[in-house]
Write a protein that holds these residues in place. Structure first.
Motif, PDB file in Angstrom:
ATOM      1  N   ARG A   1       0.830  -1.192   0.000  1.00  0.00           N
ATOM      2  CA  ARG A   1       0.000   0.000   0.000  1.00  0.00           C
ATOM      3  C   ARG A   1       0.871   1.251   0.000  1.00  0.00           C
ATOM      4  O   ARG A   1       2.017   1.226   0.437  1.00  0.00           O
ATOM      5  CB  ARG A   1      -0.923   0.005   1.206  1.00  0.00           C
ATOM      6  CG  ARG A   1      -1.840  -1.181   1.175  1.00  0.00           C
ATOM      7  CD  ARG A   1      -2.902  -1.265   2.213  1.00  0.00           C
ATOM      8  NE  ARG A   1      -2.708  -0.582   3.466  1.00  0.00           N
ATOM      9  CZ  ARG A   1      -3.685  -0.377   4.350  1.00  0.00           C
ATOM     10  NH1 ARG A   1      -4.891  -0.825   4.109  1.00  0.00           N
ATOM     11  NH2 ARG A   1      -3.446   0.237   5.480  1.00  0.00           N
ATOM     12  N   ALA A   2       0.277   2.329  -0.489  1.00  0.00           N
ATOM     13  CA  ALA A   2       0.974   3.612  -0.525  1.00  0.00           C
ATOM     14  C   ALA A   2       0.016   4.711  -0.087  1.00  0.00           C
ATOM     15  O   ALA A   2      -1.203   4.543  -0.129  1.00  0.00           O
ATOM     16  CB  ALA A   2       1.487   3.905  -1.927  1.00  0.00           C
ATOM     17  N   VAL A   3       0.596   5.825   0.312  1.00  0.00           N
ATOM     18  CA  VAL A   3      -0.172   7.001   0.710  1.00  0.00           C
ATOM     19  C   VAL A   3      -0.015   8.052  -0.392  1.00  0.00           C
ATOM     20  O   VAL A   3       1.098   8.428  -0.742  1.00  0.00           O
ATOM     21  CB  VAL A   3       0.328   7.573   2.057  1.00  0.00           C
ATOM     22  CG1 VAL A   3      -0.443   8.833   2.425  1.00  0.00           C
ATOM     23  CG2 VAL A   3       0.230   6.519   3.149  1.00  0.00           C
ATOM     24  N   VAL A   4      -1.141   8.489  -0.927  1.00  0.00           N
ATOM     25  CA  VAL A   4      -1.152   9.522  -1.964  1.00  0.00           C
ATOM     26  C   VAL A   4      -1.717  10.789  -1.338  1.00  0.00           C
ATOM     27  O   VAL A   4      -2.782  10.756  -0.732  1.00  0.00           O
ATOM     28  CB  VAL A   4      -2.022   9.105  -3.167  1.00  0.00           C
ATOM     29  CG1 VAL A   4      -2.093  10.224  -4.199  1.00  0.00           C
ATOM     30  CG2 VAL A   4      -1.505   7.816  -3.790  1.00  0.00           C
ATOM     31  N   THR A   5      -0.988  11.899  -1.471  1.00  0.00           N
ATOM     32  CA  THR A   5      -1.491  13.176  -0.972  1.00  0.00           C
ATOM     33  C   THR A   5      -1.595  14.164  -2.128  1.00  0.00           C
ATOM     34  O   THR A   5      -0.751  14.175  -3.027  1.00  0.00           O
ATOM     35  CB  THR A   5      -0.582  13.770   0.127  1.00  0.00           C
ATOM     36  OG1 THR A   5       0.734  13.898  -0.382  1.00  0.00           O
ATOM     37  CG2 THR A   5      -0.558  12.886   1.346  1.00  0.00           C
ATOM     38  N   VAL A   6      -2.635  14.968  -2.075  1.00  0.00           N
ATOM     39  CA  VAL A   6      -2.899  15.950  -3.128  1.00  0.00           C
ATOM     40  C   VAL A   6      -3.229  17.280  -2.451  1.00  0.00           C
ATOM     41  O   VAL A   6      -4.075  17.326  -1.560  1.00  0.00           O
ATOM     42  CB  VAL A   6      -4.094  15.516  -4.010  1.00  0.00           C
ATOM     43  CG1 VAL A   6      -4.356  16.539  -5.104  1.00  0.00           C
ATOM     44  CG2 VAL A   6      -3.882  14.125  -4.582  1.00  0.00           C
ATOM     45  N   VAL A   7      -2.556  18.340  -2.859  1.00  0.00           N
ATOM     46  CA  VAL A   7      -2.787  19.675  -2.307  1.00  0.00           C
ATOM     47  C   VAL A   7      -2.800  20.676  -3.452  1.00  0.00           C
ATOM     48  O   VAL A   7      -1.980  20.580  -4.377  1.00  0.00           O
ATOM     49  CB  VAL A   7      -1.685  20.071  -1.296  1.00  0.00           C
ATOM     50  CG1 VAL A   7      -1.918  21.479  -0.764  1.00  0.00           C
ATOM     51  CG2 VAL A   7      -1.609  19.077  -0.149  1.00  0.00           C
ATOM     52  N   GLY A   8      -3.720  21.619  -3.381  1.00  0.00           N
ATOM     53  CA  GLY A   8      -3.740  22.671  -4.401  1.00  0.00           C
ATOM     54  C   GLY A   8      -4.945  23.566  -4.242  1.00  0.00           C
ATOM     55  O   GLY A   8      -5.806  23.345  -3.382  1.00  0.00           O
ATOM     56  N   LYS A   9      -4.989  24.609  -5.044  1.00  0.00           N
ATOM     57  CA  LYS A   9      -6.125  25.525  -5.047  1.00  0.00           C
ATOM     58  C   LYS A   9      -7.363  24.750  -5.480  1.00  0.00           C
ATOM     59  O   LYS A   9      -7.318  24.001  -6.456  1.00  0.00           O
ATOM     60  CB  LYS A   9      -5.843  26.674  -6.014  1.00  0.00           C
ATOM     61  CG  LYS A   9      -6.871  27.735  -6.010  1.00  0.00           C
ATOM     62  CD  LYS A   9      -6.362  28.960  -5.318  1.00  0.00           C
ATOM     63  CE  LYS A   9      -7.348  30.092  -5.550  1.00  0.00           C
ATOM     64  NZ  LYS A   9      -7.633  30.783  -4.329  1.00  0.00           N
ATOM     65  N   ASP A  10      -8.450  24.914  -4.741  1.00  0.00           N
ATOM     66  CA  ASP A  10      -9.665  24.174  -5.046  1.00  0.00           C
ATOM     67  C   ASP A  10     -10.192  24.528  -6.437  1.00  0.00           C
ATOM     68  O   ASP A  10     -10.179  25.692  -6.837  1.00  0.00           O
ATOM     69  CB  ASP A  10     -10.733  24.475  -3.981  1.00  0.00           C
ATOM     70  CG  ASP A  10     -11.939  23.580  -4.137  1.00  0.00           C
ATOM     71  OD1 ASP A  10     -11.769  22.404  -4.531  1.00  0.00           O
ATOM     72  OD2 ASP A  10     -13.059  24.046  -3.862  1.00  0.00           O
ATOM     73  N   GLN A  11     -10.605  23.495  -7.172  1.00  0.00           N
ATOM     74  CA  GLN A  11     -11.187  23.676  -8.497  1.00  0.00           C
ATOM     75  C   GLN A  11     -11.979  22.431  -8.857  1.00  0.00           C
ATOM     76  O   GLN A  11     -11.808  21.374  -8.250  1.00  0.00           O
ATOM     77  CB  GLN A  11     -10.095  23.934  -9.541  1.00  0.00           C
ATOM     78  CG  GLN A  11      -9.069  22.799  -9.620  1.00  0.00           C
ATOM     79  CD  GLN A  11      -7.869  23.162 -10.446  1.00  0.00           C
ATOM     80  OE1 GLN A  11      -8.014  23.376 -11.639  1.00  0.00           O
ATOM     81  NE2 GLN A  11      -6.703  23.252  -9.800  1.00  0.00           N
ATOM     82  N   VAL A  12     -12.812  22.536  -9.821  1.00  0.00           N
ATOM     83  CA  VAL A  12     -13.647  21.423 -10.264  1.00  0.00           C
ATOM     84  C   VAL A  12     -12.780  20.340 -10.900  1.00  0.00           C
ATOM     85  O   VAL A  12     -11.894  20.640 -11.716  1.00  0.00           O
ATOM     86  CB  VAL A  12     -14.702  21.917 -11.282  1.00  0.00           C
ATOM     87  CG1 VAL A  12     -15.464  20.752 -11.881  1.00  0.00           C
ATOM     88  CG2 VAL A  12     -15.642  22.901 -10.625  1.00  0.00           C
ATOM     89  N   GLY A  13     -13.003  19.086 -10.510  1.00  0.00           N
ATOM     90  CA  GLY A  13     -12.396  17.952 -11.197  1.00  0.00           C
ATOM     91  C   GLY A  13     -11.151  17.353 -10.577  1.00  0.00           C
ATOM     92  O   GLY A  13     -10.597  16.400 -11.147  1.00  0.00           O
TER      93      GLY A  13
END
Length: 90
Positions: free
Chosen positions: A4-16
């Motif tokens: 298993r792996a941990v995926v992190t996502v960060v950024g300015k909120d937007q559709v999609g």
């Protein structure tokens, strides 16, 4: 053996964002075991635990994530679960 792996996502909120990131994982047949996301003011954050048993295509997955990062101005990281736990042990 399940890895298993941990995926992190960060950024300015937007559709999609969720659709794009989870779509990449689906294309590489990586099952999501757990997912959490929130929006802090205008910033989107998401963390997922995914099955990466098929590591033979990990390089391709990383390249695809790089494309999504550039197109959507996001920061996406993926770490093996064991490494993530070791780094965040108190």
């Amino acid at each position: 053996m399940q890895k298993r792996a941990v995926v992190t996502v960060v950024g300015k909120d937007q559709v999609g964002i969720i659709a794009r990131v989870t779509g990449v994982l689906a294309n590489y047949n990586m099952n999501i075991h757990d997912i959490s996301q929130t929006i802090l003011q205008d910033y989107f954050t998401m963390m997922m635990i995914v099955d990466i048993s098929d590591q033979g295509r990990l390089e391709e997955l990383l390249e695809e994530f790089e494309r999504v990062e550039k197109e959507m101005s996001l920061s996406i990281s993926i770490q093996l679960e064991d490494v993530f736990k070791a780094m965040h042990r108190i």
